[in-house]
Structure formats: C-alpha cells, structure tokens
Design an enzyme around this catalytic site. Structure first.
Site, PDB file in Angstrom:
ATOM      1  CD  GLU A  84      36.098 -18.438 -10.673  1.00  0.00           C
ATOM      2  OE1 GLU A  84      36.205 -17.199 -10.549  1.00  0.00           O
ATOM      3  OE2 GLU A  84      37.079 -19.214 -10.634  1.00  0.00           O
ATOM      4  CG  ASP A 105     -11.143  11.603  -3.738  1.00  0.00           C
ATOM      5  OD1 ASP A 105     -11.306  10.525  -3.123  1.00  0.00           O
ATOM      6  OD2 ASP A 105     -11.270  12.728  -3.206  1.00  0.00           O
ATOM      7  CG  HIS A 129      30.355 -41.901  -9.843  1.00  0.00           C
ATOM      8  ND1 HIS A 129      29.529 -41.914  -8.742  1.00  0.00           N
ATOM      9  CD2 HIS A 129      29.779 -42.730 -10.761  1.00  0.00           C
ATOM     10  CE1 HIS A 129      28.504 -42.724  -8.971  1.00  0.00           C
ATOM     11  NE2 HIS A 129      28.634 -43.224 -10.191  1.00  0.00           N
ATOM     12  CB  SER A 169      -2.884  -1.020  -2.130  1.00  0.00           C
ATOM     13  OG  SER A 169      -2.799   0.370  -1.950  1.00  0.00           O
ATOM     14  CE  LYS A 175      45.612 -19.866 -10.274  1.00  0.00           C
ATOM     15  NZ  LYS A 175      44.200 -19.977 -10.616  1.00  0.00           N
ATOM     16  CB  SER A 225      46.634 -14.799  -9.567  1.00  0.00           C
ATOM     17  OG  SER A 225      47.375 -14.729  -8.357  1.00  0.00           O
ATOM     18  CB  SER A 226      46.700  -9.904  -6.778  1.00  0.00           C
ATOM     19  OG  SER A 226      46.610 -10.743  -5.636  1.00  0.00           O
ATOM     20  N   PRO A 272      -4.780  12.227  -5.087  1.00  0.00           N
ATOM     21  CG  PRO A 272      -3.448  11.977  -3.196  1.00  0.00           C
ATOM     22  CD  PRO A 272      -4.166  13.004  -4.007  1.00  0.00           C
ATOM     23  CB  THR A 315      -0.942   0.003   1.222  1.00  0.00           C
ATOM     24  OG1 THR A 315      -1.836  -1.111   1.125  1.00  0.00           O
ATOM     25  CG2 THR A 315      -1.742   1.289   1.299  1.00  0.00           C
TER      26      THR A 315
END
Length: 455
Positions: free
Chosen positions: A330, A132, A187, A140, A323, A317-318, A130, A100
């Site tokens: 991901e 009427d 598997h 709502s 890499k 990689s840092s 708003p 509402t």
C-alpha cells in the site's frame, strides 16, 4: 521582529534577524513569499554549496578573486554542503521562478559566514560581498539550472542503487519459484497455467528496464548551464569558466559533468528535468503494478487468492484482532501515485520556458527531487520488509491450479474450440472437475485427457 539589524541591498534598507547569516535580499523574499512553508531539499542545497565552492576556486585560478577570499568562500561552502547551515536557507519554494531568491540566499549566507571566518562583522559585506565575490562570473539563471542537474544526478544515483537491489531481490524470488506451476490470470479471471517464477521474472524485468530508462537520461543531466550567466551569452563570465567549474564538480562527485553544449537550450528550457520526471513516472507505473500484483496474490489469507504469504510487519486493524494487511504494498502504491502527479506538475512547468529563461524552476526542483527520493526510499523498504520475506503457499497454489477450468485450453487441438468450451461450461454449471466433464462428453478418453491436460 524586535532583535534585528539593518542591512542594505539595491532597493534600500531592510530589517534582518540579528542572528541570521542571510541578508536583506533573502529577508525580502521571506517577507514576500510566505506561501507554503516548503523549503528546497537537502540535495539541492548541497549542490549549491558545491557550485559556489567550485566557482570561487575557478575565479581565483583565473585571477579574478584573491586566494584568501576564495579560501574563505570555499570553507563556508563546505559547511553548506555538510548541512551545518541548513537553517539559514529560509526562502519558500514558491518564489521568483528563476530561483534568484535562493541563489541570493546562498550568496548572502556564504558571504556572511566567510566574513565571520575572517573575524569581521556579519552584514558588513567586507571583506566578502555576496554579489561581487560569491556570485562572481555567475547569474541565478545559470547557477540554479546547474544546481538542478547536479542535484538530480546525485539523487538519481541513490535511486538507481535502491532499484538495483530491488531487481536483485525479485530475480532471486523468480529463481526460487521457477518450478512452481500455478494458474495464470487475465482480466482478473482464470487463464492458462504459468510458473510463479515466470510471473516474478516479469516484475524483475520491469525494474531492470526502469533502471535502463533512468540511466538513459543521465547524459543530458550531466550537461551544466554554468558559464551562460543571464541569457546564455556568458556576459561577465570569462571564457572557459563553465567548463572549469564543471570539471571541478566532476572531481568532487565522481560524475562526468560537462559545460552545456548550447547555453540557450540549457537556460531557456528544463527539458532534461522533464525527461527525468517522465522516466520516474514510468518507473512508478512499473512499481505500482508489481506492488498490486503482490498484494492480489497474497490476498486472504483464507478467503482470497492466498498464493503468497507476506511478512507480518504490524497489526492491520484497530478493531479486528489478528488482521494483517499488505502495508508495504500500500505504501508503494501511494508513493507511485504521488510520483505520477508530480510528473504532471514538472511537465507543465517545463513547458513554461518563455523566450530565454524557464521561470518555473523551483516547482520543478521540488517535484522531481521529491519523486526520486520517495521512489528510492519506497523501493528500499518494499524490498527489505516485503519482497525478501515473502513466502510461497504451495498447497493453495496447487488447489487453485487443479480447480481451474482454463486448463481446457489444452483440449482445443484435440476436440476443437467449441467442444472444449462446452466441456468447460458443463463443468462450471454442474460443479464437477474438468476431467469429469470431459470424460462425460464422450469426446475424449481418459488416457488422452491425462496425456494432453498437463499443467
């Protein structure tokens, strides 16, 4: 707040920011629900604007609203649909469970913007009120579930487009790789051979079935609660109002919306939203499997499976130079994990339809619209930055195929299961090829081995 104006609602006076287009009831909700800072998504606000415009037009056509007021409300509603007034939708997601506060946020913004367009004073409620005028023939309790379905239907179309493109890209890879024989795995262990094209065709089919599942929900989403007002009886809404609004929304969006067959179901529950969220979680499960398969097959590049080579999009990689990681895979896995959790939230919220109204609607809206959006966005980026650029490592595929002991399965009909198992065990323990172990056993000739063991 130092720069405010005083407005009045049914509970009395309340201070509203002087430059706000919303009014007292919205300002009360902002004060009462400073919970999360989360707001309704753009698609939902667009749906609310479309519903209010359609309602104003139908009210005018039925002689319940003057053409001038209808035009003003409609013009303001277009601005809402275009996103020009997004900063005026300020109520937190975690609010009254019927929504509402957000329906009144919409009514007040549209009324005040219409007043501005008419040259009047914001907050005066003249010539547009708003409740009427903007909320005429509505509640709502029917507007918010209608907006849920409209927004869901629009979001679903965007998601389906992304999934169709992803399915096509996967099917293209399946065709390109159809003659490549590789080792299968069950598997996570070696199994009998399979064509890489067959493996990729399974991914494409998963996405295809996900598309079908989502499309199957569409008929329930296209039923709209508008016209039911407070509890489904349609009080203060003229006969035919709901159907007429649904028709205008159909024309607007090119989707066959209809008035709900049963308003008591449409307002007492949110089963269609729950169904959609559940199908979104099924799609997420499929895409999670696909993304995981791709990153397993691309693991390495030298010390993993390494059968696929993924696009090198960014450093991985840092600390480890050179890499590169399967970042798109991901990201997809994280998106799918989020969607699975959001499905659980929607399912529980959907169960809270007590008596004649579900009062968990805002959290339902937030979760399943977010799920649809991030699934679509992730599908697009996964296709564009991962699937389309993925290449085959033919040498690695052939190497692993020839080293596998599970080709011994083809010997079962010739020497029997136990002797075949003995051959495989001997090759594994002694570090020889399967062919060498089989010939050493004396149970099969070289000619028969070459004839039978054909990957």
């Amino acid at each position: 707040m130092t720069n405010t104006r005083t407005e009045r609602d049914s509970m009395g006076e309340f201070q509203v920011p002087a430059d706000a287009l919303y009014g007292a009831q919205t300002a009360r909700a902002v004060a009462n629900f400073p919970v999360s800072g989360l707001r309704f998504p753009r698609t939902f606000i667009l749906a609310l604007g479309a519903i209010k415009r359609a309602a104003a037009e139908v009210n005018a056509e039925m002689g319940l609203l003057s053409p001038d007021l209808s035009r003003l409300i409609g013009q303001a509603a277009e601005e809402v649909m275009d996103g020009k007034l997004d900063d005026q939708f300020v109520v937190d997601i975690f609010q009254t469970g019927s929504g509402t506060s957000t329906n009144m946020n919409t009514n007040e913004v549209l009324a005040n913007r219409a007043i501005q367009l008419a040259g009047g004073a914001v907050g005066s409620k003249s010539p547009v009120h708003p409740n009427d005028h903007v909320n005429k023939s509505q509640s709502s309790n029917d507007v918010i579930p209608t907006a849920i379905h409209v927004a869901a239907a629009l979001g679903l179309e965007q998601l389906l487009a992304a999934l169709r493109a992803l399915r096509s890209a996967l099917a293209d890879k399946a065709r390109q790789w159809d003659e490549i024989v590789k080792i299968g795995r069950t598997h996570l262990m070696d199994a009998t051979p399979i064509r890489l094209g067959q493996e990729a065709s399974g991914w494409a089919r998963q996405v295809e079935l996900g598309i079908a599942r989502l499309e199957s929900v569409r008929p329930r989403l296209l039923e709209l609660a508008i016209g039911g007002t407070a509890v489904g009886t349609g009080i203060n809404s003229p006969e035919g109002f709901g159907a007429a609004v649904a028709e205008k929304l159909s024309q607007r969006f090119g989707l066959p919306f209809t008035e709900a067959e049963n308003h008591f179901e449409a307002q007492g529950s949110q089963d269609a939203a729950v169904e959609l969220a559940n199908q979104l979680s099924t799609v997420a499960s499929s895409l999670l499997k696909v993304a995981n398969d791709v990153r397993w097959l691309a693991s390495g590049p030298r010390c993993g499976l390494g059968e696929l080579s993924l696009p090198e999009n960014e450093p991985g990689s840092s600390i480890m130079p050179g890499k590169v990681n399967p970042t798109q895979c991901e990201a997809m896995v994280m998106v799918c994990t989020q969607v699975l959790g959001e499905d659980a939230a929607v399912a529980f919220a959907g169960s809270q339809g007590q008596l004649n109204l579900n009062v968990m609607r805002p959290v339902i809206i937030m979760n399943f619209l977010h799920s649809a959006r991030i699934l679509g966005d992730a599908s697009e980026t996964f296709r564009k930055y991962n699937v389309e650029g993925t290449e085959l490592n033919r040498e690695r595929v052939a190497e692993l195929l020839n080293r596998s002991l599970m080709l011994v399965t083809a010997l079962n009909p010739v020497v029997g299961y136990e002797k075949a198992a003995n051959i495989a065990h001997k090759a594994h323990v002694e570090g020889t090829t399967l062919r060498e172990a089989a010939l050493a056993s004396g149970w099969i000739s070289a000619e028969d081995f070459d004839r039978v063991v054909r990957p």
